[in-house]
Design a protein around this motif. Structure first.
Motif, mmCIF file in Angstrom:
data_model
loop_
_atom_site.group_PDB
_atom_site.id
_atom_site.type_symbol
_atom_site.label_atom_id
_atom_site.label_comp_id
_atom_site.label_asym_id
_atom_site.label_seq_id
_atom_site.Cartn_x
_atom_site.Cartn_y
_atom_site.Cartn_z
ATOM 1 N N LEU A 166 0.692 -1.471 -0.029
ATOM 2 C CA LEU A 166 0.312 0.098 0.109
ATOM 3 C C LEU A 166 0.843 1.231 -0.161
ATOM 4 C CD1 LEU A 166 -2.842 -1.190 2.656
ATOM 5 C CD2 LEU A 166 -3.235 -0.473 0.192
ATOM 6 N N MET A 167 1.920 0.939 0.623
ATOM 7 C CA MET A 167 2.870 2.447 0.692
ATOM 8 C C MET A 167 3.329 2.683 -0.522
ATOM 9 S SD MET A 167 3.052 3.664 3.835
ATOM 10 C CE MET A 167 4.353 4.150 4.639
ATOM 11 N N ALA A 168 3.736 1.813 -1.250
ATOM 12 C CA ALA A 168 4.221 1.498 -2.675
ATOM 13 C C ALA A 168 3.079 2.555 -3.649
ATOM 14 C CB ALA A 168 4.792 0.417 -3.188
ATOM 15 N N ARG A 169 2.097 2.343 -3.423
ATOM 16 C CA ARG A 169 0.966 2.932 -4.102
ATOM 17 C C ARG A 169 0.781 4.433 -3.667
ATOM 18 N NH1 ARG A 169 -4.164 -1.212 -5.049
ATOM 19 N NH2 ARG A 169 -4.747 0.507 -6.390
ATOM 20 N N PHE A 170 0.835 4.407 -2.387
ATOM 21 C CA PHE A 170 0.698 6.050 -2.062
ATOM 22 C C PHE A 170 1.770 6.856 -2.647
ATOM 23 C CE2 PHE A 170 -0.841 4.057 2.325
ATOM 24 C CZ PHE A 170 -1.969 3.859 1.764
ATOM 25 N N LYS A 171 2.774 6.173 -2.849
ATOM 26 C CA LYS A 171 4.128 7.010 -3.507
ATOM 27 C C LYS A 171 3.684 7.240 -4.693
ATOM 28 C CE LYS A 171 7.732 5.193 -0.386
ATOM 29 N NZ LYS A 171 8.802 4.126 -0.463
ATOM 30 N N ARG A 172 3.072 6.622 -5.664
ATOM 31 C CA ARG A 172 2.688 6.845 -6.954
ATOM 32 C C ARG A 172 1.548 7.595 -7.054
ATOM 33 N NH1 ARG A 172 3.481 0.932 -7.293
ATOM 34 N NH2 ARG A 172 1.336 0.859 -7.334
ATOM 35 N N ARG A 173 0.659 7.664 -5.956
ATOM 36 C CA ARG A 173 -0.626 8.366 -6.072
ATOM 37 C C ARG A 173 -0.118 10.026 -5.716
ATOM 38 N NH1 ARG A 173 -6.180 6.568 -3.488
ATOM 39 N NH2 ARG A 173 -5.061 6.857 -1.586
ATOM 40 N N ASN A 174 0.723 9.909 -4.810
ATOM 41 C CA ASN A 174 1.113 11.382 -4.071
ATOM 42 C C ASN A 174 2.764 11.517 -4.288
ATOM 43 O OD1 ASN A 174 -1.363 12.202 -2.418
ATOM 44 N ND2 ASN A 174 -1.226 10.112 -2.148
ATOM 45 N N ALA A 175 3.016 11.635 -5.851
ATOM 46 C CA ALA A 175 4.464 11.722 -5.927
ATOM 47 C C ALA A 175 4.872 13.359 -5.533
ATOM 48 C CB ALA A 175 4.623 11.603 -7.599
ATOM 49 N N ALA A 176 4.188 14.297 -5.795
ATOM 50 C CA ALA A 176 4.518 15.407 -5.490
ATOM 51 C C ALA A 176 4.827 15.463 -4.115
ATOM 52 C CB ALA A 176 3.736 16.746 -5.738
ATOM 53 N N ALA A 177 4.253 14.948 -3.115
ATOM 54 C CA ALA A 177 4.881 15.229 -1.642
ATOM 55 C C ALA A 177 5.113 13.971 -0.850
ATOM 56 C CB ALA A 177 3.389 15.688 -1.037
ATOM 57 N N THR A 178 5.765 12.924 -1.702
ATOM 58 C CA THR A 178 5.967 11.536 -1.124
ATOM 59 C C THR A 178 6.868 11.699 -0.090
ATOM 60 O OG1 THR A 178 5.910 10.675 -3.533
ATOM 61 C CG2 THR A 178 7.357 9.541 -2.011
ATOM 62 N N ARG A 179 7.875 12.123 0.069
ATOM 63 C CA ARG A 179 8.772 12.092 1.333
ATOM 64 C C ARG A 179 8.218 12.578 2.430
ATOM 65 N NH1 ARG A 179 14.815 14.047 0.280
ATOM 66 N NH2 ARG A 179 14.517 12.324 -1.372
ATOM 67 N N ALA A 180 7.762 13.905 2.597
ATOM 68 C CA ALA A 180 7.064 14.166 3.682
ATOM 69 C C ALA A 180 5.837 13.285 4.171
ATOM 70 C CB ALA A 180 6.617 15.470 3.585
ATOM 71 N N LEU A 181 4.961 13.097 2.963
ATOM 72 C CA LEU A 181 3.725 12.184 3.447
ATOM 73 C C LEU A 181 4.027 10.736 3.921
ATOM 74 C CD1 LEU A 181 0.691 11.845 3.282
ATOM 75 C CD2 LEU A 181 1.173 10.958 0.833
ATOM 76 N N ILE A 182 5.084 10.246 3.312
ATOM 77 C CA ILE A 182 5.300 8.851 3.700
ATOM 78 C C ILE A 182 5.873 9.109 5.361
ATOM 79 C CG2 ILE A 182 6.672 6.822 3.364
ATOM 80 C CD1 ILE A 182 4.243 7.058 1.533
ATOM 81 N N ALA A 183 6.643 9.961 5.532
ATOM 82 C CA ALA A 183 7.312 10.185 6.874
ATOM 83 C C ALA A 183 6.204 10.350 7.773
ATOM 84 C CB ALA A 183 8.179 11.425 7.057
ATOM 85 N N ASP A 184 4.912 11.292 7.410
ATOM 86 C CA ASP A 184 4.131 11.389 8.255
ATOM 87 C C ASP A 184 3.214 10.249 8.639
ATOM 88 O OD1 ASP A 184 3.011 13.631 9.801
ATOM 89 O OD2 ASP A 184 1.395 13.945 8.604
ATOM 90 N N VAL A 185 3.055 9.350 7.596
ATOM 91 C CA VAL A 185 2.388 8.060 7.725
ATOM 92 C C VAL A 185 3.027 7.422 8.936
ATOM 93 C CG1 VAL A 185 1.465 6.099 6.742
ATOM 94 C CG2 VAL A 185 1.103 8.193 5.648
#
Length: 258
Positions: A166-185
């Motif tokens: 699922l995290m891999a899919r989030f990275k594709r869906r939110n490419a513009a904010a990937t690093r900050a978003l994944i860190a927050d998740v």
């Protein structure tokens, strides 16, 4: 445009059925009608296939055809399926009255959701706020898994392999904010493991706190409490989190008896 999908067919699947389901999934709140071309773009299916299957879905009452515009909309039969889910769910039959009582007692919104691919879908949503404009979240509504307390609580309860997919899919869906978003998740997941809940304010003036409900033989659920028109703070999140953990314990005990 959607990327082309691969449909299994074979002994364990039916390719036409899978494609038909993808066509129904192409319809979303806020999109009243779709034509064959738009459906083809959303699903990644060939337009000729879409044309054939939309006709079948109309014949079987799952889509209504708007002949003047050559578009389609979901038919009443789809709504009846959702109603059947709500009326037939033993989990909702047990938890909905408890959620209503808790919402009134705490003067908080209370919601129950589970996953639909990378989204969370509300199974029940009790909105305490007396202002009608702030009571817009309803059963069946979807919210992004990675942005919400419900979704992050759900992720915290998954096995590592399922969560990584699922995290891999989030990275594709939110490419513009990937690093900050994944860190927050990941921060929210750590909070669930440490405190039992996570707090997220993904919309202005809204604070939501969620915890997973995991019981053998049932899907993974997420339970949340939220407030609107507030200034989110750690203190308020902790207060709501304490209410939530007590209530979630009652819910788990009740569901264990099913």
């Amino acid at each position: 445009m959607a990327s082309p999908r691969h449909y299994s067919g074979g002994a364990n699947g039916n390719r036409s059925l899978e494609r038909g389901i993808e066509i129904l999934r192409a319809f979303r709140p806020g999109v009243d009608t779709l034509g064959n071309g738009e459906i083809a773009e959303r699903t990644g299916l060939p337009r000729s296939t879409v044309s054939r299957l939309t006709k079948t879905l109309v014949d079987y009452g799952m889509l209504d055809e708007i002949r003047a515009s050559r578009n389609y909309r979901l038919a009443a039969a789809v709504l009846s399926l959702g109603h059947a889910v709500r009326m037939g769910s033993p989990v909702l039959q047990v938890l909905a009255p408890l959620m209503r009582a808790e919402s009134t007692r705490r003067r908080l919104n209370v919601g129950l959701a589970t996953a639909d691919r990378t989204m969370m879908v509300y199974l029940e949503s009790i909105r305490y706020n007396p202002r009608a404009t702030l009571r817009s979240v309803v059963a069946g509504q979807q919210v992004p898994m990675e942005l919400t307390s419900l979704g992050r609580a759900y992720l915290a309860a998954l096995p590592d392999t399922a969560r990584d997919r699922l995290m891999a899919r989030f990275k594709r869906r939110n490419a513009a904010a990937t690093r900050a978003l994944i860190a927050d998740v990941q921060k929210s997941i750590r909070a669930v493991r440490r405190d039992g809940y996570c707090a997220v304010s993904w919309q202005p003036g809204v604070l939501a706190v969620a915890t997973p409900i995991v019981l053998e033989g049932l899907p993974v659920y997420a339970l949340n409490m939220s407030l609107q028109d507030v200034d989110p703070s750690d203190g308020l999140a902790k207060e709501i989190g304490e209410y939530l953990m007590v209530f979630a314990g009652r819910c788990r005990e009740t569901l264990a008896g099913l």
